[in-house]
Design a protein around this motif. Structure first.
Motif, mmCIF file in Angstrom:
data_model
loop_
_atom_site.group_PDB
_atom_site.id
_atom_site.type_symbol
_atom_site.label_atom_id
_atom_site.label_comp_id
_atom_site.label_asym_id
_atom_site.label_seq_id
_atom_site.Cartn_x
_atom_site.Cartn_y
_atom_site.Cartn_z
ATOM 1 N N UNK A 181 0.831 -1.206 0.000
ATOM 2 C CA UNK A 181 0.000 0.000 0.000
ATOM 3 C C UNK A 181 0.862 1.251 0.000
ATOM 4 N N UNK A 182 1.877 1.282 0.850
ATOM 5 C CA UNK A 182 2.762 2.450 0.913
ATOM 6 C C UNK A 182 3.497 2.632 -0.417
ATOM 7 N N UNK A 183 3.954 1.544 -1.008
ATOM 8 C CA UNK A 183 4.633 1.625 -2.295
ATOM 9 C C UNK A 183 3.724 2.127 -3.396
ATOM 10 N N UNK A 184 2.479 1.657 -3.408
ATOM 11 C CA UNK A 184 1.528 2.090 -4.425
ATOM 12 C C UNK A 184 1.192 3.570 -4.270
ATOM 13 N N UNK A 185 1.028 4.027 -3.046
ATOM 14 C CA UNK A 185 0.751 5.441 -2.814
ATOM 15 C C UNK A 185 1.933 6.286 -3.262
ATOM 16 N N UNK A 186 3.155 5.831 -2.999
ATOM 17 C CA UNK A 186 4.343 6.567 -3.451
ATOM 18 C C UNK A 186 4.401 6.622 -4.978
ATOM 19 N N UNK A 187 4.107 5.518 -5.633
ATOM 20 C CA UNK A 187 4.115 5.509 -7.097
ATOM 21 C C UNK A 187 3.041 6.429 -7.680
ATOM 22 N N UNK A 188 1.864 6.451 -7.092
ATOM 23 C CA UNK A 188 0.808 7.331 -7.577
ATOM 24 C C UNK A 188 1.163 8.798 -7.351
ATOM 25 N N UNK A 189 1.776 9.095 -6.205
ATOM 26 C CA UNK A 189 2.210 10.470 -5.944
ATOM 27 C C UNK A 189 3.307 10.884 -6.924
ATOM 28 N N UNK A 190 4.240 9.983 -7.195
ATOM 29 C CA UNK A 190 5.295 10.276 -8.161
ATOM 30 C C UNK A 190 4.718 10.473 -9.562
ATOM 31 N N UNK A 198 1.719 11.585 -10.325
ATOM 32 C CA UNK A 198 1.081 12.904 -10.350
ATOM 33 C C UNK A 198 2.115 14.010 -10.446
ATOM 34 N N UNK A 199 3.193 13.878 -9.712
ATOM 35 C CA UNK A 199 4.261 14.880 -9.750
ATOM 36 C C UNK A 199 4.869 14.980 -11.152
ATOM 37 N N UNK A 200 5.118 13.840 -11.767
ATOM 38 C CA UNK A 200 5.705 13.843 -13.102
ATOM 39 C C UNK A 200 4.731 14.372 -14.152
#
Length: 69
Positions: free
Chosen positions: A44-53, A55-57
């Motif tokens: 879950x933490x990894x998926x949230x980090x990937x989704x945030x990244x 969005x940032x990109x």
């Protein structure tokens, strides 16, 4: 002109989808009391980090990837 509008719409949809998915995952985690196996919590933490990244990109790409004619 239409291509810019479509690109802006797709960027907005991607960002909104990422935010909605993160909120949905957070709601489910709150509902379950953040219980789960260590592997589930890490995924879950990894998926949230990937989704945030993502969005940032997408936001950063809209500033850097503009074609000037």
């Amino acid at each position: 002109m239409q291509n810019k509008t479509l690109t802006a719409l797709m960027r907005s949809a991607a960002i909104a989808g990422n935010i909605l998915f993160v909120l949905w995952m957070t709601f489910n985690a709150l509902k379950e009391g953040f219980s789960g196996t260590v592997y589930e919590k890490i995924s879950y933490a990894g998926l949230i980090c990937l989704l945030a990244l993502n969005s940032y990109l997408v936001v950063g790409g809209s500033k850097q990837g503009q074609i000037v004619k």
